[in-house]
Design a protein around this motif. Sequence first.
Motif, PDB file in Angstrom:
ATOM      1  N   ALA A  36       7.552   0.641  -5.440  1.00 17.92           N
ATOM      2  CA  ALA A  36       5.911  -0.086  -5.188  1.00 17.92           C
ATOM      3  C   ALA A  36       4.801   0.237  -6.276  1.00 17.92           C
ATOM      4  O   ALA A  36       4.184  -0.412  -6.720  1.00 17.92           O
ATOM      5  N   VAL A  37       4.964   1.718  -6.357  1.00 17.82           N
ATOM      6  CA  VAL A  37       3.714   2.242  -7.130  1.00 17.82           C
ATOM      7  C   VAL A  37       4.188   2.912  -8.385  1.00 17.82           C
ATOM      8  O   VAL A  37       3.342   3.130  -9.377  1.00 17.82           O
ATOM      9  N   GLY A  38       5.729   3.202  -8.602  1.00 15.62           N
ATOM     10  CA  GLY A  38       6.016   3.843  -9.737  1.00 15.62           C
ATOM     11  C   GLY A  38       5.303   5.209 -10.171  1.00 15.62           C
ATOM     12  O   GLY A  38       5.063   6.065  -9.139  1.00 15.62           O
ATOM     13  N   ASP A  39       4.457   5.366 -11.301  1.00 20.30           N
ATOM     14  CA  ASP A  39       3.981   6.327 -11.717  1.00 20.30           C
ATOM     15  C   ASP A  39       2.422   6.182 -11.770  1.00 20.30           C
ATOM     16  O   ASP A  39       1.636   6.856 -12.249  1.00 20.30           O
ATOM     17  N   ARG A  81       0.105  -3.001  -4.334  1.00 18.19           N
ATOM     18  CA  ARG A  81      -1.154  -3.932  -4.625  1.00 18.19           C
ATOM     19  C   ARG A  81      -2.557  -3.180  -4.881  1.00 18.19           C
ATOM     20  O   ARG A  81      -3.275  -3.594  -5.868  1.00 18.19           O
ATOM     21  N   LEU A  82      -2.758  -2.088  -4.156  1.00 16.48           N
ATOM     22  CA  LEU A  82      -3.918  -1.284  -4.515  1.00 16.48           C
ATOM     23  C   LEU A  82      -3.994  -0.784  -6.081  1.00 16.48           C
ATOM     24  O   LEU A  82      -5.004  -0.766  -6.687  1.00 16.48           O
ATOM     25  N   THR A 108      -5.601   1.777  10.519  1.00 13.67           N
ATOM     26  CA  THR A 108      -4.896   0.983   9.562  1.00 13.67           C
ATOM     27  C   THR A 108      -4.067   1.789   8.779  1.00 13.67           C
ATOM     28  O   THR A 108      -4.190   2.780   8.103  1.00 13.67           O
ATOM     29  N   GLN A 109      -2.762   1.536   9.071  1.00 11.71           N
ATOM     30  CA  GLN A 109      -1.583   2.018   8.276  1.00 11.71           C
ATOM     31  C   GLN A 109      -1.229   1.372   7.132  1.00 11.71           C
ATOM     32  O   GLN A 109      -0.987   0.169   7.409  1.00 11.71           O
ATOM     33  N   VAL A 110      -1.148   2.002   5.881  1.00  9.61           N
ATOM     34  CA  VAL A 110      -0.990   1.419   4.456  1.00  9.61           C
ATOM     35  C   VAL A 110       0.702   1.568   4.279  1.00  9.61           C
ATOM     36  O   VAL A 110       0.832   3.011   4.194  1.00  9.61           O
ATOM     37  N   GLY A 111       1.359   0.690   4.146  1.00 12.37           N
ATOM     38  CA  GLY A 111       2.817   0.947   3.753  1.00 12.37           C
ATOM     39  C   GLY A 111       2.598   0.908   2.072  1.00 12.37           C
ATOM     40  O   GLY A 111       2.018   0.619   1.404  1.00 12.37           O
ATOM     41  N   PRO A 112       4.074   1.196   1.641  1.00  7.66           N
ATOM     42  CA  PRO A 112       4.418   1.258   0.096  1.00  7.66           C
ATOM     43  C   PRO A 112       3.851   0.195  -0.604  1.00  7.66           C
ATOM     44  O   PRO A 112       3.253   0.090  -1.572  1.00  7.66           O
ATOM     45  N   TYR A 132      10.476   7.332   0.491  1.00  7.92           N
ATOM     46  CA  TYR A 132      10.155   7.494  -0.945  1.00  7.92           C
ATOM     47  C   TYR A 132      10.801   6.477  -1.858  1.00  7.92           C
ATOM     48  O   TYR A 132      10.335   6.106  -2.842  1.00  7.92           O
ATOM     49  N   GLY A 133      11.566   6.031  -1.584  1.00  9.06           N
ATOM     50  CA  GLY A 133      12.458   4.902  -2.587  1.00  9.06           C
ATOM     51  C   GLY A 133      11.571   3.581  -2.554  1.00  9.06           C
ATOM     52  O   GLY A 133      11.341   3.265  -3.508  1.00  9.06           O
ATOM     53  N   ARG A 134      11.113   3.222  -1.269  1.00  4.44           N
ATOM     54  CA  ARG A 134      10.027   2.053  -1.519  1.00  4.44           C
ATOM     55  C   ARG A 134       8.737   2.469  -1.922  1.00  4.44           C
ATOM     56  O   ARG A 134       8.123   1.537  -2.961  1.00  4.44           O
ATOM     57  N   MET A 135       8.341   3.646  -1.966  1.00  6.19           N
ATOM     58  CA  MET A 135       7.225   3.989  -2.676  1.00  6.19           C
ATOM     59  C   MET A 135       7.265   4.092  -4.049  1.00  6.19           C
ATOM     60  O   MET A 135       6.489   3.638  -4.912  1.00  6.19           O
TER      61      MET A 135
END
Length: 316
Positions: free
Chosen positions: A185-188, A158-159, A149-153, A179-182
Amino acid sequence: MQPLTPRGLRGVWASVLLPVRADEGIDMDRLAVAVDRLVAAGVHGVYTNGTAGEFHTLSDAEYDAVHELVAAACTAAGVPFQLGASHPSGQLSLERIARAVRLGPAAVQVILPDWLPLGEDEVLAAVARMAEVTDGTPLVLYNPPYAKTQVGPELFGRLADEVPALVGIKVPGGDAGWYGRMVEAVGDRLAVFVAGHTLASGRRLGASGAYSNVAALSPAGAARWYRQMDADPDAALDLERRLRGFLDAHIAPLARAGYCDPALDKTLAAIGGWAPIGTRVRWPHRWVDPDLVPALRARAREAVPELFTDGSAARR
């Protein structure tokens, strides 16, 4: 041990590699030497039971023995440690999480259940259930490129929203677009850990640190390189370029020949010579012939001599 936070989880973390005897058992005496040298090397922390730690081969008794040794050594030295509770079976992973948290780690590392691919809702349910079992201990999710299972940004985002106990992720990294998508999506909210040999460039794009293959080669050298990334980032990038050249020329051919990741990381440790780990890995995988190590060591010292200025490559 102080629990980790997304902002506090940073730097170079070194994997505990298993010295394997000819009878397939773990040599606990040599393991104790290796762990003592890791905690003295200046890395930001030590972790167990990643892929390089051959977690998938461990019996319950071996799992507990390795963790008790590591927890005692790191606690005595005041070095943060994470314990890996990964297992291809989600049910067995839950059992390992419960045993790991009793030893007081700064975080617990897990993978997703790995026999069948998971849908997005199943990923969320898996990580949420694991977080419940940690009982307040932070969680780090390892999602390697060979995971079913590959998890994308966006799913990592959501996690981060739904599982507050999740403080970090271990992923291969990617290009500037990834990296831009990450970051979007997750910020800090999550510490993003990437491949060790890409850390100088990765930090410029938002990476927090690495569970590091460079620390397998030279834990003290990897820690010095991380400090260089702040003090002299251009020099750190040049070291990364030369390090990648060495890996591409001398380690990638071993991977193409079919040697598994634990065999490659143990080869790096043998090249570095900082502890008596050896190149042997557990059945059914092949290990690299130790007779190849002296020539590889010479090439490594030519490419990245800065990693070995502590004399680690001369140790046995």
